[in-house]
Design a protein around this motif. Structure first.
Motif, PDB file in Angstrom:
ATOM      1  N   ASN A  43      -1.878  -1.041  11.817  1.00  0.00           N
ATOM      2  CA  ASN A  43      -2.257  -0.114  12.296  1.00  0.00           C
ATOM      3  C   ASN A  43      -2.737   0.422  13.749  1.00  0.00           C
ATOM      4  N   GLN A  49      -5.687   2.211   6.321  1.00  0.00           N
ATOM      5  CA  GLN A  49      -6.058   2.534   7.721  1.00  0.00           C
ATOM      6  C   GLN A  49      -7.952   2.365   6.306  1.00  0.00           C
ATOM      7  N   SER A  56      -9.800  11.972   5.396  1.00  0.00           N
ATOM      8  CA  SER A  56      -8.960  12.378   7.260  1.00  0.00           C
ATOM      9  C   SER A  56      -9.363  13.256   7.897  1.00  0.00           C
ATOM     10  N   SER A  73       2.070  -3.100   4.962  1.00  0.00           N
ATOM     11  CA  SER A  73       2.195  -1.007   4.439  1.00  0.00           C
ATOM     12  C   SER A  73       3.222  -0.217   3.746  1.00  0.00           C
ATOM     13  N   GLY A  74       2.903   0.751   3.573  1.00  0.00           N
ATOM     14  CA  GLY A  74       3.806   2.072   3.078  1.00  0.00           C
ATOM     15  C   GLY A  74       3.614   2.897   4.843  1.00  0.00           C
ATOM     16  N   GLY A  75       4.507   3.634   4.630  1.00  0.00           N
ATOM     17  CA  GLY A  75       4.511   4.620   5.560  1.00  0.00           C
ATOM     18  C   GLY A  75       5.619   5.772   4.974  1.00  0.00           C
ATOM     19  N   PRO A  76       6.021   7.154   5.737  1.00  0.00           N
ATOM     20  CA  PRO A  76       6.938   8.379   5.512  1.00  0.00           C
ATOM     21  C   PRO A  76       8.385   7.150   4.969  1.00  0.00           C
ATOM     22  N   THR A  96       0.635  -1.580   0.209  1.00  0.00           N
ATOM     23  CA  THR A  96       0.119  -0.169  -0.001  1.00  0.00           C
ATOM     24  C   THR A  96       0.396   1.492   0.004  1.00  0.00           C
ATOM     25  N   ASN A  97       0.361   2.302   0.371  1.00  0.00           N
ATOM     26  CA  ASN A  97       0.902   3.701  -0.023  1.00  0.00           C
ATOM     27  C   ASN A  97       0.710   4.249   0.816  1.00  0.00           C
ATOM     28  N   TRP A  98       0.526   4.057   2.049  1.00  0.00           N
ATOM     29  CA  TRP A  98       0.485   4.497   3.491  1.00  0.00           C
ATOM     30  C   TRP A  98       0.128   3.510   4.790  1.00  0.00           C
ATOM     31  N   LEU A  99       0.188   4.396   5.864  1.00  0.00           N
ATOM     32  CA  LEU A  99      -0.155   2.716   7.419  1.00  0.00           C
ATOM     33  C   LEU A  99      -1.775   2.538   6.676  1.00  0.00           C
ATOM     34  N   GLY A 106      -1.567   6.440  -5.525  1.00  0.00           N
ATOM     35  CA  GLY A 106      -1.654   7.447  -5.468  1.00  0.00           C
ATOM     36  C   GLY A 106      -2.773   7.635  -5.956  1.00  0.00           C
TER      37      GLY A 106
END
Length: 336
Positions: free
Chosen positions: A254, A35, A180, A61-64, A30-33, A83
């Protein structure tokens, strides 16, 4: 490997199982945590939909500090969540053989948020507001806003992804995702903000895409079809069925994610037609068209965001979508 087009109904029950030894392992980044915006993918894991056609799917998970795109390029995972279409345009410019095979969001959730009853209650009035924008937004969708609607660079103030400056200045607006930032603003500010969804004003990129390598399509088209169909059915069941097991997996991946945030995000996804609207209502969730891809690319070229002359037909395919997958299931779950 079975296809979920034929076995979609069985995929939603425990009656249809595949021996674990026969499952083909697939990794999806994925492209972020984790959710609710990833909910359909978690749903397809939780209820056995992927397993129904022979896949054991691991969600990473993705993330920074995570670059799942680079991991896919290195052959470490089969699929990633994109995205929007700007990164595939960049891939086309660099001749990187990444292909978008489905779009689970018909609308990108990007919004401009303003205070109510402060003179910024319409899209046009936002041209007089101070706008808190991050650098990526300023270099992408805001360039389109300037070219298409006359917003100005002088309005822009740096956004650090902290709503405090916006909350303190009632004559300001800020960027956000409809699923969000409005939640945090309502809780911290005690008011419902105005929300202007860019997709409703012409920013018509596809979003939350499934991307894979051209080599995966060439060598394993059945695997790609299975993952796409499973993801579509997962999203149908997540939006319209029992999503409790998927949400439990999200919270496991998460732990900072709350039930309240998940519920708010799901409500927004439905209310604003982020996943299921327009073409998806007749072609099925995940739908894409040549016209939409061309429209968005032309707008990004005109705005100076993407270079002209790209052959964007290389960065997406309609071969795995627009088959009506999930439409009957949606009728069954909603009674409509």
């Amino acid at each position: 490997m079975k296809t979920l087009t034929a076995f979609g109904a069985l995929a939603l029950s425990a009656a249809f199982t595949t021996p674990s030894s026969a499952l083909e392992k697939v990794t999806f980044g994925t492209n972020w945590l984790a959710q609710a915006e990833h909910g359909g993918f978690y749903q397809a894991v939780a209820d056995g939909t992927y397993e129904a056609c022979g896949l054991e799917v691991s969600i990473v998970s993705g993330g920074p500090q995570v670059n799942n795109r680079a991991l896919m390029l290195a052959g470490k995972m089969e699929f990633i969540m994109g995205g929007n279409m700007l990164q595939p345009f960049s891939a086309a410019e660099q001749n990187i053989p990444i292909v978008v095979v489905a779009s689970l969001f018909q609308k990108e959730p990007q919004v401009i948020i303003s205070h109510p009853d402060q003179g910024f209650d319409t899209w046009e009035s936002l041209k007089g507001a101070k706008l808190f924008l991050g650098e990526n937004g300023f270099q992408s969708f805001y360039k389109w806003m300037m070219g298409e609607y006359g917003f100005t660079a002088e309005q822009r103030q740096p956004y650090t992804f902290n709503p405090a400056p916006f909350l303190a200045d009632k004559k300001s607006a800020q960027q956000g995702y409809i699923t969000s930032e409005p939640f945090a603003i309502e809780r911290e500010g005690g008011f419902k903000p105005n929300l202007f969804l860019l997709a409703d004003y012409g920013f018509d990129t596809y979003s939350t895409t499934i991307e894979t390598m051209q080599a995966t399509i060439d060598t394993s088209p059945e695997l790609v079809q299975c993952f796409v169909d499973g993801s579509i059915l997962g999203w149908v069941n997540y939006l319209y069925g029992d999503n409790s097991a998927a949400n439990a997996l999200i919270r496991t991946d998460n732990p900072d994610m709350t039930d309240a945030q998940i519920a708010f995000s799901i409500e927004q996804l439905k209310k604003f037609g982020i996943v299921d609207s327009g073409d998806s209502e007749t072609l099925g969730i995940g739908a894409m068209t040549d016209a939409r891809h061309t429209s968005f690319y032309d707008k990004m070229v005109a705005a100076g965001v993407a270079p002209g002359g790209l052959d964007i037909s290389k960065i997406y395919t309609l071969d795995f979508v627009n088959k009506g997958v999930g439409l009957e299931l949606k009728k069954k779950l909603t009674g409509l």
